[in-house]
Design a protein around this motif. Structure first.
Motif, short mmCIF file in Angstrom:
data_model
loop_
_atom_site.label_atom_id
_atom_site.label_comp_id
_atom_site.label_asym_id
_atom_site.label_seq_id
_atom_site.Cartn_x
_atom_site.Cartn_y
_atom_site.Cartn_z
N PRO A 53 9.61 -24.51 27.49
CA PRO A 53 8.21 -24.10 27.34
C PRO A 53 7.81 -22.97 28.27
O PRO A 53 6.95 -22.15 27.93
N PHE A 54 8.43 -22.90 29.46
CA PHE A 54 8.16 -21.77 30.36
C PHE A 54 8.62 -20.47 29.73
O PHE A 54 7.96 -19.43 29.86
N PHE A 55 9.76 -20.49 29.03
CA PHE A 55 10.25 -19.27 28.40
C PHE A 55 9.28 -18.83 27.30
O PHE A 55 8.98 -17.63 27.17
N LEU A 56 8.79 -19.77 26.50
CA LEU A 56 7.81 -19.42 25.46
C LEU A 56 6.54 -18.86 26.09
O LEU A 56 5.94 -17.91 25.58
N PHE A 57 6.11 -19.44 27.20
CA PHE A 57 4.94 -18.95 27.93
C PHE A 57 5.18 -17.51 28.39
O PHE A 57 4.30 -16.65 28.28
N ALA A 58 6.40 -17.24 28.87
CA ALA A 58 6.74 -15.89 29.32
C ALA A 58 6.76 -14.91 28.15
O ALA A 58 6.39 -13.74 28.29
N VAL A 59 7.19 -15.38 26.97
CA VAL A 59 7.16 -14.54 25.77
C VAL A 59 5.73 -14.12 25.48
O VAL A 59 5.45 -12.94 25.21
N GLY A 60 4.82 -15.07 25.52
CA GLY A 60 3.41 -14.75 25.29
C GLY A 60 2.85 -13.82 26.34
O GLY A 60 2.07 -12.90 26.04
N ASN A 61 3.24 -14.06 27.58
CA ASN A 61 2.78 -13.21 28.67
C ASN A 61 3.21 -11.77 28.46
O ASN A 61 2.42 -10.83 28.63
N ALA A 62 4.47 -11.59 28.08
CA ALA A 62 4.98 -10.24 27.83
C ALA A 62 4.29 -9.60 26.64
O ALA A 62 4.07 -8.38 26.61
N MET A 63 3.92 -10.41 25.64
CA MET A 63 3.21 -9.89 24.47
C MET A 63 1.88 -9.27 24.84
O MET A 63 1.42 -8.32 24.19
N SER A 64 1.25 -9.78 25.88
CA SER A 64 -0.06 -9.24 26.27
C SER A 64 0.06 -7.81 26.76
O SER A 64 -0.93 -7.07 26.78
N PHE A 65 1.25 -7.40 27.15
CA PHE A 65 1.50 -6.01 27.52
C PHE A 65 1.99 -5.21 26.32
O PHE A 65 1.52 -4.12 26.05
N ALA A 66 2.94 -5.78 25.59
CA ALA A 66 3.60 -5.05 24.51
C ALA A 66 2.70 -4.81 23.31
O ALA A 66 2.83 -3.80 22.62
N MET A 67 1.76 -5.73 23.05
CA MET A 67 0.95 -5.63 21.83
C MET A 67 -0.17 -4.60 21.93
O MET A 67 -0.86 -4.35 20.94
N PRO A 208 2.88 -27.04 17.51
CA PRO A 208 2.32 -27.11 18.87
C PRO A 208 3.01 -26.18 19.86
O PRO A 208 2.39 -25.75 20.83
N SER A 209 4.29 -25.86 19.62
CA SER A 209 4.99 -24.97 20.56
C SER A 209 4.48 -23.54 20.48
O SER A 209 4.65 -22.76 21.42
N VAL A 210 3.84 -23.18 19.36
CA VAL A 210 3.18 -21.87 19.27
C VAL A 210 2.13 -21.75 20.37
O VAL A 210 1.85 -20.67 20.90
N GLY A 211 1.54 -22.90 20.73
CA GLY A 211 0.52 -22.91 21.78
C GLY A 211 1.02 -22.37 23.10
O GLY A 211 0.26 -21.72 23.84
N ASN A 212 2.28 -22.61 23.43
CA ASN A 212 2.83 -22.09 24.69
C ASN A 212 2.83 -20.56 24.70
O ASN A 212 2.58 -19.93 25.73
N VAL A 213 3.10 -19.95 23.54
CA VAL A 213 3.09 -18.50 23.44
C VAL A 213 1.67 -17.97 23.51
O VAL A 213 1.37 -17.01 24.24
N VAL A 214 0.75 -18.56 22.76
CA VAL A 214 -0.64 -18.08 22.72
C VAL A 214 -1.29 -18.22 24.09
O VAL A 214 -1.95 -17.29 24.58
N PHE A 215 -1.10 -19.35 24.75
CA PHE A 215 -1.66 -19.52 26.09
C PHE A 215 -1.03 -18.53 27.07
O PHE A 215 -1.71 -18.02 27.96
N GLY A 216 0.26 -18.28 26.91
CA GLY A 216 0.91 -17.28 27.77
C GLY A 216 0.29 -15.91 27.58
O GLY A 216 0.10 -15.17 28.55
N PHE A 217 -0.02 -15.57 26.34
CA PHE A 217 -0.68 -14.29 26.05
C PHE A 217 -2.05 -14.25 26.73
O PHE A 217 -2.41 -13.24 27.37
N LEU A 218 -2.83 -15.31 26.59
CA LEU A 218 -4.18 -15.33 27.16
C LEU A 218 -4.15 -15.20 28.67
O LEU A 218 -4.99 -14.51 29.26
N VAL A 219 -3.19 -15.86 29.31
CA VAL A 219 -3.06 -15.75 30.77
C VAL A 219 -2.69 -14.32 31.15
O VAL A 219 -3.27 -13.74 32.08
N GLY A 220 -1.74 -13.74 30.45
CA GLY A 220 -1.35 -12.36 30.74
C GLY A 220 -2.49 -11.38 30.55
O GLY A 220 -2.70 -10.47 31.36
#
Length: 375
Positions: A53-67, A208-220
């Motif tokens: 789940p940390f890796f999925l969170f990091a994916v979302g975090n990186a998306m906040s820059f890349a998108m 529900p695992s999509v949530g780890n990515v979306v929350f990671g994006f929001l934090v980033g």
């Protein structure tokens, strides 16, 4: 933090996650593993259960820059780019499942691995689907809309399991996701590590695992927009703490469980990831602490490639047989090198650490050559 500065703490967070992935996936012997380096047998959460789940969170975090670059593209071009990346990561996961394409038969001869028993899902496949769904939600519904849909996913998943899962909806046999995977993927294409066909990266539990990515994006996104704001880090710590508490409370009725990726597990792991990233932001970005960070930066700059190579290396070990007992190279290294020198459990742990360092050397060489594999 400089607005144009690379988000180093994200590289460190992502690199730490990849290093831990390699460590927990390559013990010398699965019978000789320290408890914290094993997944929970069913309900509960060990340190190892935080890694994915940390890796999925990091994916979302990186998306906040890349998108950000999507803002200058047409919707059609954005969808094409997202779907292409999703399909590519998914295909790499299938490739890794099939690799090295041959295996030993009962007589010790090489035979081609059949596609009829190829596992369809896996870690990379889930990363692909979570990225694809999360990116589409964020682009078309904007962050607020994506958050609302994520909450619907989390609550809806709970409702589906509760109403359709029978008398014991959160058990291995009662989990409705098992029936979904059997119907869509087929028994022969599912993971068998639980003693029966069961897919821990199943289709239904992807919601529900999509949530780890979306929350990671929001934090980033929050960090980028408020990097100079007073109290930014305190609010981030408070948000992480609240999510942890909510996950624990929800877990009293919807148990925290990685293998069926319960909604309480999503909140709980997102909360811990947010706290850890907050600590790294404070140390690395605000205090300028760089001591020891380069080790994790190396993993963080080529995360998917290094993770894939870790799987390739391990699978290649099993192609080579050594000695009178015809041991595969993986077992031989532990039984004849690490275990005799260091003992059972320490030797098993050091076997994993050895592979972390081995893959780090590959990442270090790539970084020195400025080779960064982007999928």
């Amino acid at each position: 933090m400089n607005q144009n500065q690379r988000f180093l703490s994200l590289d460190v967070f992502r690199g730490l996650t990849v290093a831990c992935m390699i460590l927990v996936n390559t013990p010398g012997s699965w019978a000789k593993v320290y408890g914290p380096l094993l997944h929970a047998k069913w309900h509960g959460c060990t340190p190892t259960d935080l890694v994915f789940p940390f890796f999925l969170f990091a994916v979302g975090n990186a998306m906040s820059f890349a998108m950000k670059k999507f803002n200058t593209m047409s919707n059609g071009a954005v969808v094409g780019k997202i779907l292409k990346r999703t399909a590519l990561i998914f295909a790499i996961g299938l490739f890794l499942n099939w690799f090295p394409f041959v295996k030993y038969d009962s007589e010790g001869n090489f035979v081609l691995k059949s596609l009829e028993t190829l596992r369809i899902m896996g870690v990379l496949q889930r990363i692909a689907l979570c990225y694809g769904i999360g990116a589409l939600l964020i682009h078309f519904l904007k962050p607020k809309g994506a958050l609302i849909v994520t909450c619907i996913f989390l609550l809806g998943y709970w409702a589906i399991l509760w109403f359709l899962g029978g008398n014991d909806p959160y058990s291995l046999e009662g989990h409705i996701g098992l029936q979904v995977d059997l119907a869509i993927l087929g028994e022969s294409h599912m993971y068998r590590g639980e003693g029966l066909p069961f897919e821990p990266e199943g289709l239904l539990s992807t919601l529900p695992s999509v949530g780890n990515v979306v929350f990671g994006f929001l934090v980033g996104q929050y960090v980028q927009q408020n990097r100079h704001a007073k109290g930014m880090l305190l609010k981030l710590v408070m948000a992480g703490s609240i999510l942890i508490v909510l996950g624990i409370l929800w877990g009293t009725v919807f148990p925290i469980n990685k293998k069926i990726w319960t909604s309480s597990y999503t909140l709980y792991t997102v909360g811990i990831a947010t706290l850890l990233l907050s600590i790294l932001i404070y140390l690395v970005e605000m205090r300028g602490w760089r001591r020891g960070t380069y080790f994790f930066e190396v993993f963080g700059k080529n995360p998917l490639f290094i993770y894939v190579m870790s799987g390739v290396v391990v699978k290649l070990y099993f192609l080579f047989r050594i000695g009178e007992k015809n041991e595969n190279l993986y077992s031989w290294l532990y039984n004849h090198v690490f275990q005799p020198v260091f003992g059972d459990y320490p030797g098993s742990l050091l076997f994993g650490i050895f592979h972390v360092l081995l893959l780090w050397l590959l990442g270090w060489w790539m970084d020195k050559k400025r080779i960064y594999v982007r999928v």
